[in-house]
Design an enzyme around this catalytic site. Structure first.
Site, PDB file in Angstrom:
ATOM      1  N   GLY A 118       8.841 -14.466  63.270  1.00 34.78           N
ATOM      2  CA  GLY A 118      10.052 -15.160  62.819  1.00 34.78           C
ATOM      3  C   GLY A 118      10.650 -14.437  61.633  1.00 34.78           C
ATOM      4  O   GLY A 118       9.994 -13.585  61.012  1.00 34.78           O
TER       5      GLY A 118
ATOM      6  N   GLN B  89      15.527 -13.351  54.011  1.00 35.00           N
ATOM      7  CA  GLN B  89      14.451 -12.375  53.819  1.00 35.00           C
ATOM      8  C   GLN B  89      14.972 -10.937  53.871  1.00 35.00           C
ATOM      9  O   GLN B  89      14.294 -10.017  53.422  1.00 35.00           O
ATOM     10  CB  GLN B  89      13.335 -12.577  54.862  1.00 35.00           C
ATOM     11  CG  GLN B  89      12.559 -13.872  54.641  1.00 35.00           C
ATOM     12  CD  GLN B  89      11.456 -14.044  55.652  1.00 35.00           C
ATOM     13  OE1 GLN B  89      11.691 -14.533  56.756  1.00 35.00           O
ATOM     14  NE2 GLN B  89      10.248 -13.636  55.307  1.00 35.00           N
TER      15      GLN B  89
ATOM     16  N   CYS C  66       3.478 -14.510  55.756  1.00 39.94           N
ATOM     17  CA  CYS C  66       4.914 -14.412  55.480  1.00 39.94           C
ATOM     18  C   CYS C  66       5.241 -12.942  55.241  1.00 39.94           C
ATOM     19  O   CYS C  66       4.531 -12.268  54.481  1.00 39.94           O
ATOM     20  CB  CYS C  66       5.271 -15.242  54.250  1.00 39.94           C
ATOM     21  SG  CYS C  66       7.027 -15.172  53.831  1.00 39.94           S
ATOM     22  N   LEU C  67       6.301 -12.466  55.894  1.00 43.09           N
ATOM     23  CA  LEU C  67       6.661 -11.052  55.735  1.00 43.09           C
ATOM     24  C   LEU C  67       7.093 -10.752  54.305  1.00 43.09           C
ATOM     25  O   LEU C  67       7.086  -9.593  53.893  1.00 43.09           O
ATOM     26  CB  LEU C  67       7.772 -10.677  56.733  1.00 43.09           C
ATOM     27  CG  LEU C  67       7.379 -10.817  58.210  1.00 43.09           C
ATOM     28  CD1 LEU C  67       8.562 -10.515  59.119  1.00 43.09           C
ATOM     29  CD2 LEU C  67       6.197  -9.910  58.556  1.00 43.09           C
TER      30      LEU C  67
ATOM     31  N   HIS D 240       8.473 -23.239  58.827  1.00 43.72           N
ATOM     32  CA  HIS D 240       8.332 -22.141  57.854  1.00 43.72           C
ATOM     33  C   HIS D 240       9.696 -21.478  57.606  1.00 43.72           C
ATOM     34  O   HIS D 240      10.079 -21.234  56.464  1.00 43.72           O
ATOM     35  CB  HIS D 240       7.314 -21.137  58.414  1.00 43.72           C
ATOM     36  CG  HIS D 240       7.091 -19.901  57.593  1.00 43.72           C
ATOM     37  ND1 HIS D 240       5.886 -19.607  56.995  1.00 43.72           N
ATOM     38  CD2 HIS D 240       7.905 -18.856  57.291  1.00 43.72           C
ATOM     39  CE1 HIS D 240       5.971 -18.456  56.347  1.00 43.72           C
ATOM     40  NE2 HIS D 240       7.199 -17.967  56.529  1.00 43.72           N
ATOM     41  N   GLU D 241      10.448 -21.229  58.698  1.00 48.66           N
ATOM     42  CA  GLU D 241      11.738 -20.522  58.564  1.00 48.66           C
ATOM     43  C   GLU D 241      12.804 -21.428  57.937  1.00 48.66           C
ATOM     44  O   GLU D 241      13.619 -20.961  57.127  1.00 48.66           O
ATOM     45  CB  GLU D 241      12.216 -20.008  59.928  1.00 48.66           C
ATOM     46  CG  GLU D 241      11.263 -19.043  60.635  1.00 48.66           C
ATOM     47  CD  GLU D 241      10.813 -17.861  59.794  1.00 48.66           C
ATOM     48  OE1 GLU D 241      11.525 -17.495  58.842  1.00 48.66           O
ATOM     49  OE2 GLU D 241       9.729 -17.318  60.068  1.00 48.66           O
TER      50      GLU D 241
ATOM     51  N   HIS E 259      12.433 -21.357  54.355  1.00 53.37           N
ATOM     52  CA  HIS E 259      13.069 -20.162  53.757  1.00 53.37           C
ATOM     53  C   HIS E 259      14.555 -20.429  53.473  1.00 53.37           C
ATOM     54  O   HIS E 259      15.075 -20.004  52.445  1.00 53.37           O
ATOM     55  CB  HIS E 259      12.979 -18.963  54.704  1.00 53.37           C
ATOM     56  CG  HIS E 259      11.732 -18.139  54.562  1.00 53.37           C
ATOM     57  ND1 HIS E 259      11.350 -17.568  53.364  1.00 53.37           N
ATOM     58  CD2 HIS E 259      10.793 -17.755  55.477  1.00 53.37           C
ATOM     59  CE1 HIS E 259      10.226 -16.878  53.554  1.00 53.37           C
ATOM     60  NE2 HIS E 259       9.863 -16.981  54.824  1.00 53.37           N
TER      61      HIS E 259
END
Ligand code: K1U
Ligand code: ZN
Length: 216
Positions: free
Chosen positions: A91, A96, A139-140, A181-182, A185
């Site tokens: 994702g 990000q 998480c990236l 999660h997204e 963000h």
């Protein structure tokens, strides 16, 4: 893939290399102007974007809703897919890669299965189950750090698709975790905010130190 954003990626690549007015001025900047022009055009065509890393303050911004799905938003989505697949991740939220728009990409297909790119524009949780589930998230923007997060096991999310059509999805399992999660963000929330203060402070300290060392 036959999705419209891929067609427009091809058009954008040609436009960038052949006639992008935004790149031509670069050619005036120095003695290696042709090399610089070509390398800049190549980077732009790749559409691979840098992922913001903790403690970058932009990750704490609340992203703005998308008002119109225009060429800029379609290009953003292409860049997000390219960046997400390259990372690799399952994702990605637009913030990000530094764009504070309420856009999420995801692909939860297994390696051996065909790709399943999904786009969620202006996603909103309509309903979340009382039932909870714990998943060890990554998480990236917080590379190589993982932690157990408890979230709703099922969610119903409304969003716009790439054509601007309103849609709803009922998700469970990893998609439910990933969507929550997204969407976090998009609201400037990171998965470490769901951990204990001790764990959060520890990871923040580690990444702040690393960022300072990198800046020296
Ligand atoms: O938003 C992000 O930072 C992406 C993140 C999404 C996510 C992962 C796990 C739980 C919830 C949300 C990632 O994709 S981290 C990388 C990852 O999980 C993964 C990468 C390759 C293969 C399988 C998983
Ligand atoms: Zn993340």
């Amino acid at each position: 893939m036959s999705a419209p954003y891929i067609d427009s990626l091809e058009q954008n690549k040609k436009r960038t290399i052949n006639q992008s007015p935004g790149l031509i001025p670069v050619a005036r900047w120095g003695p290696h102007r042709i090399d610089r022009f070509l390398s800049t055009a190549y980077i732009a065509a790749m559409a691979l974007r840098d992922i913001l890393i903790l403690p970058d303050k932009r990750l704490r911004q609340v992203s703005e809703p998308v008002k119109k799905i225009d060429a800029g938003i379609r290009k953003l989505i292409e860049d997000m897919f390219e960046t997400m697949y390259d990372a690799p991740g399952i994702g990605l939220a637009a913030i990000q890669i530094g764009t504070p728009k309420r856009v999420v990409t995801a692909d939860l297909a297994k390696k051996e299965d065909p790709k399943n790119p999904q786009v969620f524009i202006n996603p909103e949780v309509l309903w979340a189950s009382e039932e909870k589930k714990v998943y060890e998230e990554g998480c990236l923007s917080i590379p190589e750090y993982y932690g157990d997060v408890e979230r709703a096991a099922q969610v119903k999310v409304k969003y716009l698709d790439i054509e601007g059509q309103p849609r709803e999805i009922e998700a469970d399992g990893l998609l439910a975790t990933c969507l929550q999660h997204e969407i976090d963000h998009l609201n400037g929330v990171l998965f470490i905010d769901h951990l204990s203060k001790l764990k959060r402070d520890r990871v923040l300290k580690k990444f702040t130190k690393a960022a300072k060392r990198a800046a020296e």
